[in-house]
Design a protein around this motif. Structure first.
Motif, PDB file in Angstrom:
ATOM      1  N   ARG A   2       0.858  -1.190   0.000  1.00 35.50           N
ATOM      2  CA  ARG A   2       0.000   0.000   0.000  1.00 35.50           C
ATOM      3  C   ARG A   2       0.891   1.235   0.000  1.00 35.50           C
ATOM      4  O   ARG A   2       1.799   1.346   0.806  1.00 35.50           O
ATOM      5  CB  ARG A   2      -0.901   0.005   1.223  1.00 35.50           C
ATOM      6  CG  ARG A   2      -1.696  -1.268   1.404  1.00 35.50           C
ATOM      7  CD  ARG A   2      -3.107  -1.309   0.996  1.00 35.50           C
ATOM      8  NE  ARG A   2      -3.899  -0.169   1.358  1.00 35.50           N
ATOM      9  CZ  ARG A   2      -4.907   0.239   0.592  1.00 35.50           C
ATOM     10  NH1 ARG A   2      -5.201  -0.371  -0.519  1.00 35.50           N
ATOM     11  NH2 ARG A   2      -5.633   1.261   0.947  1.00 35.50           N
ATOM     12  N   ARG A  50     -16.282   0.656  -0.232  1.00 41.02           N
ATOM     13  CA  ARG A  50     -15.274   0.818  -1.291  1.00 41.02           C
ATOM     14  C   ARG A  50     -14.379   2.019  -1.041  1.00 41.02           C
ATOM     15  O   ARG A  50     -13.194   1.982  -1.327  1.00 41.02           O
ATOM     16  CB  ARG A  50     -15.938   0.900  -2.655  1.00 41.02           C
ATOM     17  CG  ARG A  50     -16.463  -0.479  -3.052  1.00 41.02           C
ATOM     18  CD  ARG A  50     -16.813  -0.665  -4.472  1.00 41.02           C
ATOM     19  NE  ARG A  50     -15.799  -0.306  -5.431  1.00 41.02           N
ATOM     20  CZ  ARG A  50     -16.060   0.081  -6.675  1.00 41.02           C
ATOM     21  NH1 ARG A  50     -17.309   0.160  -7.091  1.00 41.02           N
ATOM     22  NH2 ARG A  50     -15.095   0.379  -7.497  1.00 41.02           N
ATOM     23  N   GLY A  53     -11.439   1.396   1.135  1.00 38.61           N
ATOM     24  CA  GLY A  53     -10.324   0.717   0.496  1.00 38.61           C
ATOM     25  C   GLY A  53      -9.245   1.689   0.034  1.00 38.61           C
ATOM     26  O   GLY A  53      -8.116   1.289  -0.242  1.00 38.61           O
ATOM     27  N   TYR A  54      -9.598   2.977  -0.039  1.00 37.43           N
ATOM     28  CA  TYR A  54      -8.658   4.009  -0.495  1.00 37.43           C
ATOM     29  C   TYR A  54      -8.330   5.046   0.576  1.00 37.43           C
ATOM     30  O   TYR A  54      -7.256   5.645   0.559  1.00 37.43           O
ATOM     31  CB  TYR A  54      -9.230   4.753  -1.709  1.00 37.43           C
ATOM     32  CG  TYR A  54      -9.359   3.893  -2.917  1.00 37.43           C
ATOM     33  CD1 TYR A  54      -8.270   3.641  -3.746  1.00 37.43           C
ATOM     34  CD2 TYR A  54     -10.570   3.291  -3.237  1.00 37.43           C
ATOM     35  CE1 TYR A  54      -8.387   2.833  -4.857  1.00 37.43           C
ATOM     36  CE2 TYR A  54     -10.697   2.481  -4.345  1.00 37.43           C
ATOM     37  CZ  TYR A  54      -9.598   2.252  -5.154  1.00 37.43           C
ATOM     38  OH  TYR A  54      -9.712   1.442  -6.257  1.00 37.43           O
TER      39      TYR A  54
END
Length: 104
Positions: A2, A50, A53-54
């Motif tokens: 990441r 979602r 996830g960022y």
């Protein structure tokens, strides 16, 4: 792995991912851009899972609140966009946020 990244976030009232991509391609053409769509994410509501996830939970919640019931478009590093997308009545910029992307 990441990695930290600056992610541009746009929003619009798109009923499907296909409609969002079509409008985004039109906006890119107007701005003289040629984005790599493999590095652009379209997220329809609900956004929470979602987005996390960022982004961290607080940033994800802020972005989701700004978007309301609109679709989100995340312009990720690697989209090869050297300019900014034109905004219009259907596409608005929410800002650039620090998040994370996954790299192999």
């Amino acid at each position: 792995m990441r990695l930290s990244a600056e992610i541009e976030v746009l929003a619009g009232p798109f009923a499907s991912q296909q409609l969002a991509f079509a409008h985004l391609l039109d906006a890119a053409e107007r701005a003289g851009l040629s984005p790599d769509l493999d590095h652009i994410e379209v997220i329809r509501p609900p956004h929470g899972t979602r987005l996390r996830g960022y982004f961290d939970a607080a940033t994800a919640a802020d972005i989701a609140e700004q978007a309301g019931d609109q679709a989100l478009i995340l312009v990720l590093p690697g989209a090869l966009v050297t300019g900014r997308f034109d905004t219009d009545a259907r596409l608005r910029r929410l800002g650039r946020f620090t998040g994370q992307v996954t790299r192999a």
